[in-house]
Scaffold this active site. Structure first.
Site, PDB file in Angstrom:
ATOM      1  N   GLU A  51       0.873  -1.171   0.000  1.00 60.51           N
ATOM      2  CA  GLU A  51       0.000   0.000   0.000  1.00 60.51           C
ATOM      3  C   GLU A  51       0.904   1.211   0.000  1.00 60.51           C
ATOM      4  OE1 GLU A  51      -2.700   0.206   3.275  1.00 60.51           O
ATOM      5  OE2 GLU A  51      -3.792  -1.584   2.671  1.00 60.51           O
ATOM      6  N   ASP A  62      -5.754   9.758   9.844  1.00 57.43           N
ATOM      7  CA  ASP A  62      -4.436   9.266  10.230  1.00 57.43           C
ATOM      8  C   ASP A  62      -3.965   9.837  11.554  1.00 57.43           C
ATOM      9  OD1 ASP A  62      -3.416   7.465   8.115  1.00 57.43           O
ATOM     10  OD2 ASP A  62      -3.871   9.189   6.844  1.00 57.43           O
TER      11      ASP A  62
END
Ligand SMILES: Cc1ncc(COP(=O)(O)O)c(C=O)c1O
Lengths: 276, 417
Positions: A51, A62
């Protein structure tokens, strides 16, 4: 065709009866060159799927490590064009490891959806995870991506209940990413028992391979999850290797050695299980 | 040709105003956003909900707020007749409380016990802390570290009210970063937490819901101006950060074609320098749950806004404004830091009202255009908040300009010598 790299990867692993190791790294972090070297080294270190995070100024899902990595990459002049260039360069040496781009919608929207999909497919991108595009907005990018031969991989979370899950799965392909905890990347993981139960619930709705991520940091944790999940995703722990290293080269080497440890653990997981 | 169309029906079922709006959030938040939408739809038709809100608006918030004829300002400008809708006189000193009251009542209905909010100027943070105290709920407010520094009085007020103020240092340490952090909190604490967004932004249903809670401003204005002048106003003017005080004033008038509307963005140091004017200087993009106009690079990276006023220091704008701009129903203007400061001082001295620096942008716009308009032209400015919080910013700006004046004077002397 490139879009089937993911399918072939999971098929091969099914025959080996082991889970995939999915490694997340932020493109352009700590800089272009070292990031490209990390990318190039990951398959050999044992990553089955990569990824590749596309940096965004406002990564709302995040935690601190990936926020910091994104900021550093952007400060170093990284952008979407360079992320795709990095994938293209990777593909010169590697034709089999699937690459999944992971990021937020705005940089793609500004690049232009059609142009982005053309360039991504031509670069050798296999799939995409776009955090802020729920199925309610499938027409924006998900449907065009699938038409362009790029898998659109969706996240299912602890808040995705049985009523909602079928809608989440409708246009999902490649694999499903189960986010094991509510929260941002890098937060603590719940117990493996709980995740295993949740996974059973999800498997009632789909035959797609299911990857588990969020909060998996160490080889023992990866080993535990790899006993029952189709793939184990590790991100923040790898990104932190770079933040914690004294030099960029050291960071690169630390990412690859943690990947080796994780890979060994994932490969051990079901053999241990069979023995015990 | 008469048409039966209304501009007051939006958004559509997916939360779009034309091309703008939507629900661009992570999967974890999607079920919460949908639940909120359902609960809000129920609440707004519930007599209990409406009655409780009406009573609190009257007795706790201090509505209705006066519509005040600014006689001396009108006289000085020598043109249009200027009215001020006095939201600065409400409890906590700004329009923000209208929205917070609505959302906390919803939170209560939904059984939530923990309130989070983002704040820029701190007015929304104070209003949120106030309603959280009133309803006995835990309250956490995210505020950029730069804003904490320039809006100290509001930080103290929030703490007195029992809220926890968490400084946000990521990005430029202003409103956008505070909103990111609040979203991260929400995605983590999904079960017990209600996120009170402070403006007409965020994912659907927030832009519509916040607008509805603020529309009391325009509804009262309509009634009051009809009473005073026997007709509708000619022009409505409001400052625009996210755009909640402006939507609140404008929305009830959107279908009245005779009423012109102007939203005033912050031009900061000038539109060719650092500014916060997303419509005048931005492009379409997706941030914080909706598609709207944003200050961003060609690569889709969000740029830091700049305004002397913390409440306007945001690189986006509510999606309904983006749409109203698109269809040309509302026009948008931009006012610089210096122009806003001048308007701030003018209102202090000739009307005895200290406005918020945000509001001063709307006043500055009117000071520009009113002299060119006839005396029977009626303007209503939304006086969205009071400026006590801005003392240190304004005093620092006065010191800086005094210093510059001295330096300039010094230069002149040298030049002559
Ligand atoms: C007094 C005042 N006016 C205006 C604003 C800007 O917000 P909005 O555009 O949502 O009304 C703020 C925000 O903090 C404010 O405090």
């Amino acid at each position: 065709m490139s879009a089937s790299r993911i399918d072939r990867c999971f098929e091969a692993l099914r025959q080996q009866d082991r889970a995939a190791l999915v490694t997340f790294v932020t493109a352009g972090y700590p800089d272009y060159q070292h990031s490209a070297e990390i990318l190039k080294g990951l398959p050999e270190a044992g990553a089955d799927i990569i990824e590749l995070g596309m940096p965004f100024t406002d990564p709302m899902a995040d935690g601190a490590p990936i926020q910091l990595a994104s900021q550093r990459a952007l400060a170093g002049g990284h952008n979407t064009i360079k992320t795709l260039q990095m994938v293209r360069e990777f593909r010169e040496h590697n034709q089999h490891t699937p690459i999944v781009l992971m990021g937020y919608y705005n940089p793609i929207y500004c690049y232009g959806v059609e142009r982005f999909l053309d360039d991504a497919a031509a670069s050798g991108v296999d799939g995409m995870i776009v955090v802020d595009l729920p199925p309610e907005h499938d027409n924006e990018l998900c449907v065009p991506a699938r038409e362009a031969g790029i898998h659109f991989i969706r996240l299912a979370t602890p808040t995705t209940d049985a009523a909602r899950l079928p809608g989440v799965l409708v246009n999902t392909s490649g694999f499903l990413y189960y986010v094991s905890s509510t929260g941002v990347t890098g937060s603590a993981a719940p117990t493996a028992e709980k995740v295993e139960k949740e996974l059973a619930r999800i498997r009632e709705h789909t035959n797609l391979p299911v990857a588990v991520g969020f909060g998996i940091r160490t080889a023992p944790q990866a080993e535990r999850i790899a006993r029952f999940a189709d793939a184990v995703v590790v991100g923040s722990a790898l990104v932190e290797c770079i933040a914690n290293a004294d030099t960029e080269a050291q960071g690169r080497d630390d990412v690859l050695s943690l990947t080796r440890e994780l890979s060994a653990a994932v490969r051990e997981a079901r053999t241990t299980l069979n023995v015990s | 040709m008469s048409t039966a169309t209304t501009l007051r029906q939006g958004p559509d079922v997916n939360g779009f105003f034309g091309h703008f709006g939507g629900r661009f959030v992570a999967e974890t938040l999607m079920p919460l956003v949908l639940e909120l939408q359902k609960e809000y739809a129920r609440a707004r038709n519930s007599k209990d909900f409406i009655d409780e809100m009406d009573a609190l608006r009257r007795d706790f918030v201090g509505r209705k707020s006066p519509l005040y004829l600014a006689e001396r300002l009108t006289e000085q400008l020598g043109g249009a007749k200027v009215y001020l809708k006095r939201e600065d006189l409400l409890h906590t000193g700004a329009h923000k409380i209208n929205n917070c009251l609505g959302q906390i009542l919803l939170a209560k209905r939904m059984g939530k016990t923990r309130i989070i909010a983002e704040t820029g100027a701190g007015m929304h943070g104070v209003a949120t802390a106030t309603v959280a105290a009133r309803f006995g709920m835990e309250c956490v407010v995210y505020m950029g570290s730069v804003d904490i520094h320039r809006q100290q009085p509001n930080v103290q007020r929030m703490r007195l009210l029992g809220a926890k103020v968490i400084p946000v240092t990521s990005g430029a340490g202003t409103l956008k970063d505070a909103m990111n952090e609040a979203l991260r909190d929400w995605v983590t604490n999904v079960a017990d937490t209600f996120y009170i967004i402070g403006t007409v932004a965020g994912p659907h249903p927030y832009p519509a819901m916040v607008r509805d809670f603020q529309s009391i401003i325009g509804e009262e204005t309509r009634e009051q101006i009809l009473e005073r002048e026997g007709r509708l106003p000619d022009t409505l003017v409001a400052c625009v950060g996210g755009g909640s005080n402006a939507m609140g004033l404008f929305h009830p008038f959107l279908d009245d074609n005779s009423v012109a509307m102007v939203g005033v963005e912050a031009a900061g140091e000038g539109l060719d320098k650092r500014h916060a004017a997303s419509l005048k200087g931005g492009t379409p993009g997706v941030l914080h749950g909706n598609r709207t106009f944003l200050l961003q690079s060609a690569d889709g990276q969000i740029q830091d806004a700049h305004s002397i006023s913390a409440g306007l220091d945001y690189p986006g704008i509510g999606p309904e404004h983006a749409w109203l701009n698109d269809i040309g129903r509302v026009s948008y203007a931009a006012i610089t830091d210096d122009e806003a400061l001048e308007a701030f001082h003018t209102l202090c001295r000739i009307e005895g009202i200290i406005p918020a620096l945000e509001t001063a942008h709307a006043i500055a716009y009117v000071m520009k255009v009113a002299p060119t308009l006839p005396q029977d032209h009626l303007i209503v400015i939304n006086l969205s908040g009071r400026g006590d919080k801005d003392m240190s910013t304004v005093l620092a700006a006065m010191d800086a300009s005094a210093e510059n004046a001295e330096k300039d004077a010094g230069k002149d002397v040298k030049g002559e010598a």
